[in-house]
Design a protein around this motif. Structure first.
Motif, mmCIF file in Angstrom:
data_model
loop_
_atom_site.group_PDB
_atom_site.id
_atom_site.type_symbol
_atom_site.label_atom_id
_atom_site.label_comp_id
_atom_site.label_asym_id
_atom_site.label_seq_id
_atom_site.Cartn_x
_atom_site.Cartn_y
_atom_site.Cartn_z
ATOM 1 N N GLN A 52 29.007 41.452 45.694
ATOM 2 C CA GLN A 52 29.167 41.306 44.245
ATOM 3 C C GLN A 52 29.821 42.548 43.647
ATOM 4 O OE1 GLN A 52 25.509 40.163 42.465
ATOM 5 N NE2 GLN A 52 26.292 40.200 40.395
ATOM 6 N N ARG A 55 33.556 42.681 44.585
ATOM 7 C CA ARG A 55 34.343 41.764 43.758
ATOM 8 C C ARG A 55 34.555 42.331 42.366
ATOM 9 N NH1 ARG A 55 31.454 36.156 45.343
ATOM 10 N NH2 ARG A 55 32.459 35.862 47.348
ATOM 11 N N LYS A 56 33.524 42.955 41.826
ATOM 12 C CA LYS A 56 33.639 43.532 40.493
ATOM 13 C C LYS A 56 34.666 44.669 40.485
ATOM 14 C CE LYS A 56 30.299 43.470 37.461
ATOM 15 N NZ LYS A 56 28.989 43.676 36.853
ATOM 16 N N SER A 58 37.215 44.955 42.475
ATOM 17 C CA SER A 58 38.563 44.425 42.684
ATOM 18 C C SER A 58 39.072 43.690 41.461
ATOM 19 C CB SER A 58 38.594 43.498 43.897
ATOM 20 O OG SER A 58 37.901 42.305 43.629
ATOM 21 N N ALA A 60 37.960 40.677 40.149
ATOM 22 C CA ALA A 60 38.022 39.226 40.277
ATOM 23 C C ALA A 60 37.074 38.553 39.295
ATOM 24 C CB ALA A 60 37.656 38.825 41.704
ATOM 25 N N GLN A 62 34.044 36.157 38.727
ATOM 26 C CA GLN A 62 32.928 35.830 39.600
ATOM 27 C C GLN A 62 31.696 35.455 38.808
ATOM 28 O OE1 GLN A 62 31.715 39.135 41.899
ATOM 29 N NE2 GLN A 62 30.953 40.290 40.188
#
Length: 159
Positions: A52, A55-56, A58, A60, A62
């Protein structure tokens, strides 16, 4: 095109990627696993938290996972009688844990949406506001602005 293919290649991570991952692992370890009797489900949840956070970083779009404590509270609230979990209880637990505010959009997704939709719209408005530009067709302005946005995103490595 070649830059995108290079991004998709599997291989050894760069030193910067290793450093970022180590930093995230350390943060999750300190918050979730340090000084605890770690069981399999604790480690499994820590891995989800690491993914998680990656992803944050990068940028994205989500859906953020509920914390382990939130899930435990929901489970004990809706599954009171023990035994197997019924379909209705499962629905109540999931509906309680999934909320619209748990959805997050990273800066990368915002940039892409802004450039791909905002710039062509601004170009269209500018074309209509500037005198003498009405002779240029909308069918030319919008694709040119969109193509320019995509080229900019690729050159700045945001796409």
């Amino acid at each position: 095109m070649g830059q995108v293919i290079n991004k998709l290649k599997k291989g050894d991570p760069t030193p910067q990627q290793v450093e970022k991952l180590a930093e995230i692992i350390d943060q999750v370890y300190e918050a979730e696993l340090k000084d605890k009797d770690v069981k399999y489900d604790d480690l499994y949840h820590a891995i989800f938290l690491i993914i998680q956070k990656l992803r944050k970083k990068s940028g994205a779009m989500q859906y953020e996972l509920p914390s382990k404590q939130e899930l435990s509270d929901l489970f004990s609230r809706y599954h009171r009688r023990g035994g197997t979990l019924t379909k209705e209880e499962c629905r109540e637990i999931i509906n309680g844990g999934i909320k619209l505010e748990n959805f997050s959009v990273g800066q990368g997704a915002i940039d892409i949406l802004l450039y791909l939709f905002g710039i062509p719209l601004c170009a269209l408005m500018a074309k209509r506001a500037i005198p003498g530009m009405k002779s240029i067709s909308d069918d030319v302005v919008v694709p040119l602005a969109t193509s320019g946005s995509v080229i900019f995103l690729v050159k700045t490595h945001k796409l």
